[in-house]
Structures are given as structure tokens and as C-alpha cells.
Design a protein around this motif. Structure first.
Motif, PDB file in Angstrom:
ATOM      1  N   ASP A  65       0.850  -1.186   0.000  1.00  0.00           N
ATOM      2  CA  ASP A  65       0.000   0.000   0.000  1.00  0.00           C
ATOM      3  C   ASP A  65       0.892   1.245   0.000  1.00  0.00           C
ATOM      4  N   PRO A  66       0.909   2.026  -1.094  1.00  0.00           N
ATOM      5  CA  PRO A  66       1.768   3.212  -1.143  1.00  0.00           C
ATOM      6  C   PRO A  66       1.502   4.214  -0.014  1.00  0.00           C
ATOM      7  N   SER A  67       0.242   4.337   0.420  1.00  0.00           N
ATOM      8  CA  SER A  67      -0.051   5.264   1.512  1.00  0.00           C
ATOM      9  C   SER A  67       0.529   4.765   2.831  1.00  0.00           C
ATOM     10  N   LYS A  68       0.501   3.457   3.036  1.00  0.00           N
ATOM     11  CA  LYS A  68       1.120   2.866   4.222  1.00  0.00           C
ATOM     12  C   LYS A  68       2.636   3.047   4.156  1.00  0.00           C
ATOM     13  N   GLU A  69       3.190   2.892   2.968  1.00  0.00           N
ATOM     14  CA  GLU A  69       4.629   3.095   2.763  1.00  0.00           C
ATOM     15  C   GLU A  69       5.030   4.521   3.138  1.00  0.00           C
ATOM     16  N   LEU A  70       4.250   5.501   2.680  1.00  0.00           N
ATOM     17  CA  LEU A  70       4.554   6.894   2.985  1.00  0.00           C
ATOM     18  C   LEU A  70       4.459   7.149   4.486  1.00  0.00           C
ATOM     19  N   SER A  71       3.478   6.535   5.136  1.00  0.00           N
ATOM     20  CA  SER A  71       3.331   6.668   6.587  1.00  0.00           C
ATOM     21  C   SER A  71       4.525   6.051   7.310  1.00  0.00           C
ATOM     22  N   ALA A  83      20.131   5.509   8.259  1.00  0.00           N
ATOM     23  CA  ALA A  83      19.916   5.301   6.828  1.00  0.00           C
ATOM     24  C   ALA A  83      18.634   4.491   6.646  1.00  0.00           C
ATOM     25  N   ILE A  84      17.989   4.646   5.482  1.00  0.00           N
ATOM     26  CA  ILE A  84      16.760   3.923   5.189  1.00  0.00           C
ATOM     27  C   ILE A  84      16.953   3.085   3.931  1.00  0.00           C
ATOM     28  N   LEU A  85      16.607   1.814   4.036  1.00  0.00           N
ATOM     29  CA  LEU A  85      16.568   0.914   2.890  1.00  0.00           C
ATOM     30  C   LEU A  85      15.107   0.800   2.476  1.00  0.00           C
ATOM     31  N   LEU A  86      14.824   1.058   1.211  1.00  0.00           N
ATOM     32  CA  LEU A  86      13.442   1.057   0.746  1.00  0.00           C
ATOM     33  C   LEU A  86      13.259   0.068  -0.396  1.00  0.00           C
ATOM     34  N   ASN A  87      12.315  -0.849  -0.207  1.00  0.00           N
ATOM     35  CA  ASN A  87      11.843  -1.723  -1.278  1.00  0.00           C
ATOM     36  C   ASN A  87      10.444  -1.206  -1.646  1.00  0.00           C
ATOM     37  N   PRO A  88      10.337  -0.386  -2.700  1.00  0.00           N
ATOM     38  CA  PRO A  88       9.085   0.321  -2.964  1.00  0.00           C
ATOM     39  C   PRO A  88       7.925  -0.601  -3.367  1.00  0.00           C
ATOM     40  N   THR A  89       6.723  -0.175  -3.029  1.00  0.00           N
ATOM     41  CA  THR A  89       5.534  -0.862  -3.522  1.00  0.00           C
ATOM     42  C   THR A  89       5.301  -0.506  -4.986  1.00  0.00           C
ATOM     43  N   ASP A  90       5.568   0.735  -5.336  1.00  0.00           N
ATOM     44  CA  ASP A  90       5.338   1.267  -6.674  1.00  0.00           C
ATOM     45  C   ASP A  90       6.397   2.337  -6.912  1.00  0.00           C
ATOM     46  N   SER A  91       7.136   2.206  -8.001  1.00  0.00           N
ATOM     47  CA  SER A  91       8.275   3.100  -8.229  1.00  0.00           C
ATOM     48  C   SER A  91       7.858   4.556  -8.383  1.00  0.00           C
ATOM     49  N   ASP A  92       6.704   4.803  -9.010  1.00  0.00           N
ATOM     50  CA  ASP A  92       6.225   6.178  -9.171  1.00  0.00           C
ATOM     51  C   ASP A  92       5.728   6.737  -7.841  1.00  0.00           C
ATOM     52  N   ALA A  93       4.841   5.986  -7.183  1.00  0.00           N
ATOM     53  CA  ALA A  93       4.264   6.458  -5.916  1.00  0.00           C
ATOM     54  C   ALA A  93       5.337   6.645  -4.848  1.00  0.00           C
ATOM     55  N   ALA A  94       6.377   5.809  -4.889  1.00  0.00           N
ATOM     56  CA  ALA A  94       7.433   5.882  -3.875  1.00  0.00           C
ATOM     57  C   ALA A  94       8.290   7.131  -4.009  1.00  0.00           C
ATOM     58  N   SER A  95       8.122   7.864  -5.103  1.00  0.00           N
ATOM     59  CA  SER A  95       8.894   9.097  -5.272  1.00  0.00           C
ATOM     60  C   SER A  95       8.611  10.085  -4.143  1.00  0.00           C
ATOM     61  N   ASN A  96       7.362  10.138  -3.694  1.00  0.00           N
ATOM     62  CA  ASN A  96       7.025  11.028  -2.577  1.00  0.00           C
ATOM     63  C   ASN A  96       7.752  10.611  -1.306  1.00  0.00           C
ATOM     64  N   VAL A 115      13.046   3.950  -7.487  1.00  0.00           N
ATOM     65  CA  VAL A 115      12.053   5.022  -7.415  1.00  0.00           C
ATOM     66  C   VAL A 115      12.242   5.912  -8.632  1.00  0.00           C
ATOM     67  N   THR A 116      11.136   6.443  -9.131  1.00  0.00           N
ATOM     68  CA  THR A 116      11.185   7.243 -10.352  1.00  0.00           C
ATOM     69  C   THR A 116      11.867   8.581 -10.120  1.00  0.00           C
ATOM     70  N   ARG A 117      11.587   9.198  -8.968  1.00  0.00           N
ATOM     71  CA  ARG A 117      12.181  10.497  -8.640  1.00  0.00           C
ATOM     72  C   ARG A 117      12.672  10.482  -7.197  1.00  0.00           C
ATOM     73  N   GLY A 118      13.622  11.368  -6.931  1.00  0.00           N
ATOM     74  CA  GLY A 118      14.227  11.422  -5.605  1.00  0.00           C
ATOM     75  C   GLY A 118      15.669  10.965  -5.668  1.00  0.00           C
ATOM     76  N   GLY A 154       3.572  -8.009 -13.046  1.00  0.00           N
ATOM     77  CA  GLY A 154       3.538  -7.691 -11.618  1.00  0.00           C
ATOM     78  C   GLY A 154       2.728  -6.434 -11.347  1.00  0.00           C
ATOM     79  N   VAL A 155       3.095  -5.725 -10.296  1.00  0.00           N
ATOM     80  CA  VAL A 155       2.398  -4.498  -9.910  1.00  0.00           C
ATOM     81  C   VAL A 155       2.685  -3.412 -10.939  1.00  0.00           C
ATOM     82  N   ALA A 156       1.635  -2.832 -11.489  1.00  0.00           N
ATOM     83  CA  ALA A 156       1.807  -1.758 -12.458  1.00  0.00           C
ATOM     84  C   ALA A 156       2.549  -0.598 -11.806  1.00  0.00           C
ATOM     85  N   GLY A 157       3.563  -0.106 -12.486  1.00  0.00           N
ATOM     86  CA  GLY A 157       4.326   1.019 -11.953  1.00  0.00           C
ATOM     87  C   GLY A 157       5.585   0.612 -11.212  1.00  0.00           C
ATOM     88  N   ALA A 158       5.706  -0.665 -10.836  1.00  0.00           N
ATOM     89  CA  ALA A 158       6.927  -1.132 -10.167  1.00  0.00           C
ATOM     90  C   ALA A 158       8.032  -1.292 -11.200  1.00  0.00           C
TER      91      ALA A 158
END
Length: 292
Positions: A65-71, A83-96, A115-118, A154-158
Motif C-alpha cells: 500500500d503506497p499510503s502505508k509506505e509513505l506513513s 539510513a533507510i533501505l526502501l523496497n518500494p511498492t510502486d516506483s512512481d508512488a514511492a517518489s514522494n 524510485v522514479t524520482r528522488g 507484476g504491480v503496475a508502476g513497479a
């Protein structure tokens, strides 16, 4: 005097301050989901390496859940992790989420998916494009040119979905496959089953299925067996269950990643960075195809 020293020593020991104890520095891993054996293995590899290097590791599950990821990321930026290691749910959404980490001034390492941006100090992943092509080449070896194939995405956007699909598209073109359908099943076994059942009903002449992960491949296997068909199935990730299915002759192949190594390399990269060492922006992890 000796009696006074003895009493003082006893007091110090009682208060627990006989010797200074340094708190472990803390790293964090935010994983897309722990409802998938691949990411459980990644977590375990990271935990083992963090323990080996003397770091505490916080692990948070985004539950796809990208919203859970952001939280989760927001929570970590207030917890003084190094440091933070991130395995994104969605590469676009994880930009935030990535930009939030950047604003907090915390180094960010991405695992398996980018991640798409950042700003990311290092991305650690298998060469997913090469893996998708490897799967297609295996199908060509078994069926030759012009084979009728479908793909479970897989997940669209990943980024992993895009890259594996790109690699498979290269194989489709190279071997003249008849790609009859390519549909998302979100890296999920149940969705892999349902999507494959629908595809087999509408595309009865399918000869091979490429699933972008082993969970979807195992779902597709149930659908194929339920339909009483003989269809080549190739998965991706090399999970324990996926490899076991290959060895038993149920799946034909899986493109094997090394999730434990991805997790371990993520922790190593973070620690090297914190120690002032230069690390590569992209660190590829070897993969291979496992066949029965």
C-alpha cells in the motif's frame, strides 16, 4: 578509604553505570510486503548482516500500500535512523517517500525496485531486463520460434515489472513469439490463478506462460492443472517454493534472484556510506535460470 571505594563501586554497579554502553546505531528497512517469501528472505538477509555489523535494524511492512509506505517513511524520519533501505511498492508512488527521506537528510538505498524520482545513494537489484529475456530464451529453447505465449505482469508502476516486461519483450521480438496476452496479476498467487483461468478460457492454444514472479507462476500452475493442460510455465525470483516446484517438475523454470544477498548488500552499502566510503550508484546482483 578502601571501604568507601567499595561502597562507591557497589553503588555504581547498582545503578548500572559501571561501564559506558554505546547504543547501536539504527538502520531501517521498509519492505513492500512481508506476505511474499521473496521479501521475507530479503528482510532476513538484511537482519543477519545488520546484526553481524553491529547495527540495529527496524523493519516496517508497507503491505503493498503506497499510503502505508509513505506513513512508514514519515515515522522513520522522526526516529533518528542513520539510513533507510526502501523496497518500494510502486516506483512512481514511492517518489514522494524518497523526497521525504531526502528532505530529512537521511541516506536512501533502494532494493529490488527503484524510485522514479528522488535522490538515491545506491540501488541494489538483479538485472531484471536480462532476467526477462532469459525467461523468453528458455521458452524458445523448448518451443522454437513463433510460440504462443502469455505474460503475467507484476504491480503496475513497479520498476521490476517494467524491466522484466521489457526483457521479455526483447525475447518475444527475437524469437517471433505470438504474444497472445499480457495482463497484471500484481505479483500475487491468487490473482495469478484467477487471471490465468480467464486467459486459458479465452486463449485455449497458449503454449507457454511467463510469470514475472514465482507467486504468480504457482497460481498459474493451479489454473493450468485445473484445466488439464500441458503448458510451459516460467517464474521469476527463485523463491524456495518456486525452486521446489521446478525440482518436482511442476514449474519448468524460474529465473532465480538472491533476495537474502540483496538485503545483505543493502545493509553493507548503508554502513559503508556512513563510514565515509564511496559506493556505486547501481549494484547488480547475479541471477541464473533454474530448470528441471
Amino acid at each position: 578509604m578502601n571501604k568507601l571505594l567499595t561502597c562507591t563501586t557497589a553503588l555504581v554497579l547498582t545503578l548500572g553505570i559501571a561501564a559506558p554502553v554505546m547504543a547501536k546505531d539504527t538502520l531501517a528497512l521498509v519492505v513492500s510486503t512481508l506476505n511474499n517469501p521473496f521479501f521475507v528472505s530479503m528482510k532476513e538477509g538484511a537482519e543477519q548482516k545488520a546484526d553481524e555489523l553491529g547495527y540495529k535494524l527496524i523493519v516496517l511492512d508497507s503491505q503493498n500500500d503506497p499510503s502505508k509506505e509513505l506513513s512508514n517513511i514519515e515515522d522513520l524520519t522522526t526516529r533518528q535512523v542513520k539510513a533507510i533501505l526502501l523496497n518500494p511498492t510502486d516506483s512512481d508512488a514511492a517518489s514522494n517517500a524518497a523526497r521525504m527521506v531526502n528532505r530529512a537528510g537521511i541516506p536512501l538505498v533502494t532494493l529490488d525496485r527503484g524510485v522514479t524520482r528522488g535522490k538515491v545513494v545506491s540501488h541494489i537489484a538483479s538485472d531484471n531486463v536480462a532476467g526477462g529475456q532469459l525467461a523468453g530464451d528458455f521458452i524458445a529453447e523448448k518451443l522454437g520460434k513463433g510460440a504462443k505465449v502469455v505474460q503475467l505482469e507484476g504491480v503496475a508502476g513497479a520498476s521490476a515489472s517494467r524491466d522484466r516486461g521489457q526483457g521479455f519483450a526483447l525475447a518475444v521480438a527475437a524469437h517471433g513469439f505470438d504474444l497472445q496476452a499480457s495482463q497484471p496479476a500484481d505479483f500475487d498467487r491468487t490473482k495469478g490463478l484467477n487471471v490465468t483461468e480467464n486467459l486459458l478460457a479465452s486463449k485455449p492454444d497458449v503454449q507457454a506462460i511467463f510469470a514475472q514472479n514465482d507467486e504468480m507462476a504457482l497460481g498459474a500452475l493451479r489454473a493450468v492443472r485445473g484445466a488439464g493442460k500441458e503448458i510451459i510455465i516460467v517464474g521469476f525470483d527463485g523463491t524456495d517454493e518456486g525452486i521446489a516446484a521446478v525440482k518436482r517438475g511442476l514449474l519448468n523454470a524460474t529465473v532465480a534472484q538472491q533476495p537474502e544477498l540483496i538485503g545483505a548488500m543493502g545493509v553493507e552499502a548503508a554502513v559503508k556510506l556512513l563510514n565515509g566510503e564511496v559506493i556505486a550508484e547501481f549494484q547488480p546482483v547475479p541471477l541464473q535460470i533454474i530448470v528441471n
